[in-house]
Write a protein that holds these residues in place. Sequence first.
Motif, PDB file in Angstrom:
ATOM      1  N   ASN A 245       1.234  -1.103  -0.061  1.00 30.29           N
ATOM      2  CA  ASN A 245       0.183   0.117   0.343  1.00 30.29           C
ATOM      3  C   ASN A 245       0.929   1.421   0.487  1.00 30.29           C
TER       4      ASN A 245
ATOM      5  N   ASP B 215      -0.140   4.218  -0.347  1.00 25.07           N
ATOM      6  CA  ASP B 215      -0.878   5.666   0.149  1.00 25.07           C
ATOM      7  C   ASP B 215      -0.461   5.582   1.541  1.00 25.07           C
ATOM      8  N   ASP B 216      -0.091   4.845   2.119  1.00 20.17           N
ATOM      9  CA  ASP B 216       0.267   4.182   3.856  1.00 20.17           C
ATOM     10  C   ASP B 216       1.096   3.489   4.190  1.00 20.17           C
TER      11      ASP B 216
ATOM     12  N   GLU C 187       2.246   0.608   3.824  1.00 18.89           N
ATOM     13  CA  GLU C 187       2.236  -0.887   4.822  1.00 18.89           C
ATOM     14  C   GLU C 187       1.869  -1.872   3.667  1.00 18.89           C
TER      15      GLU C 187
ATOM     16  N   ASP D 183      -7.576  -4.648  -0.019  1.00 14.84           N
ATOM     17  CA  ASP D 183      -7.127  -3.359  -0.350  1.00 14.84           C
ATOM     18  C   ASP D 183      -6.887  -2.714  -1.018  1.00 14.84           C
TER      19      ASP D 183
ATOM     20  N   TYR E 109      -6.847   2.007  -2.650  1.00 17.94           N
ATOM     21  CA  TYR E 109      -5.492   2.907  -2.303  1.00 17.94           C
ATOM     22  C   TYR E 109      -3.900   2.053  -3.911  1.00 17.94           C
TER      23      TYR E 109
END
Length: 416
Positions: A43, A45-46, A48, A58, A63
């Motif tokens: 991910n 965006d985060d 993670e 996700d 994302y």
Amino acid sequence: MSNACGVDFGTSNSTVGWVRPGQPTMLQLEDGKPTLPSVVFFNADDDEVSYGRAALADYLAGYEGRLMRSLKSLLGTSLMEGQTEVAGRALPFRSLLSQFIGELKRRGEQAAGRSFDSVVLGRPVHFVDDDAAADQTAEDTLAGIARAVGFRHIAFQYEPIAAAFDYESQISREELVLIADIGGGTSDFSLVRLSPERAAKAERREDILATGGVHIGGTDFDKYLSLSAVMPLLGYGGQLLSGIEIPSSYYFNLATWHTINLAYTKKMQAQLAELVRDAREPDKLLRLQALIEERAGHWLAMQVEEAKIALSGADSTLLNLERLSPPTALDVPRTLFEQSISQLVNTVGQTVGGMLADAGLKPEQVDTIFFTGGSSGVGLLRERIGALAPGARKVEGDLFGSIGAGLALDAVRKFG
């Protein structure tokens, strides 16, 4: 209780088994389920990393990031020593597999409430067809990864033999059993003599009459259904103004789980932009271009996979391709699916027939055909295998748990 577990690292789903008196063998790995889909999502965006069903969720939530699936298919290939780009950084494929298998070990230990230092890993009869050196490299690579994530003692067992051990725990008399394990990446088979008395033996080599396998599985069925039903909408099989056929590599990459990300490279997108200008049907190439720009290849593969599963029990299914431009609903008949995989099914049938012949057995000598693996529900495939021993009893095991349970039983035998 043993400190040894069985790990079934699968192309589509993975499990961890552990023998404990009076309790289920399969450990719960995600959302109370014993399977962890073999999926990793990075991910962006985060910043993670998520695994399994959470990774798929996700990705589908939109994302930004990279989805990686069918990781096992990398073993034994030249890609295994390569790398991919994740969030602007180079990630070796070996590290990617280590991350997933390490997570599998961590979740298994969390569910068991103890650490595991010994493991029996499942492996297909052939990681790579007709290449003994590449096959051994694949096993060695997997052993090295298992050692790197903390397993001290490592053994391997053929996946269909593991499934045989699980079936053996359920029978009351001796049987000659054809184990048919149709997984996401391979179809593996074994002919084994099983009985409650034989189950007590530490060494089972003399009970294994034959093994065989071929690198054909559920992801291949996905690929050829996609090429037959969906990819023509994106220009597959079309021509340029010069009369030359549009290169098929774009479509094969998009239809093959572990190569989808290759379609997203800047080089591929630049080549595609040139092809759009020269295509006889530019609207189809523009649809392909938009799909790639949206990085929706994995979404498309998921829709095809769902259609394949539906066609295992229905005469037709509606493939809702709402993310194509324009959105399209495609009615897919089972006959099209069966036509698209017929050659693959014939190859699997020839593999089983050759194994029976090599073992010197007549079809009537087989007592039972035991089906396991998530792709063994494909009707055409079951019919083809069943026809090779028409008098045998047909038994369906736990499609996702039989191998892991058998590996756990083998772990007790090997490590105590």
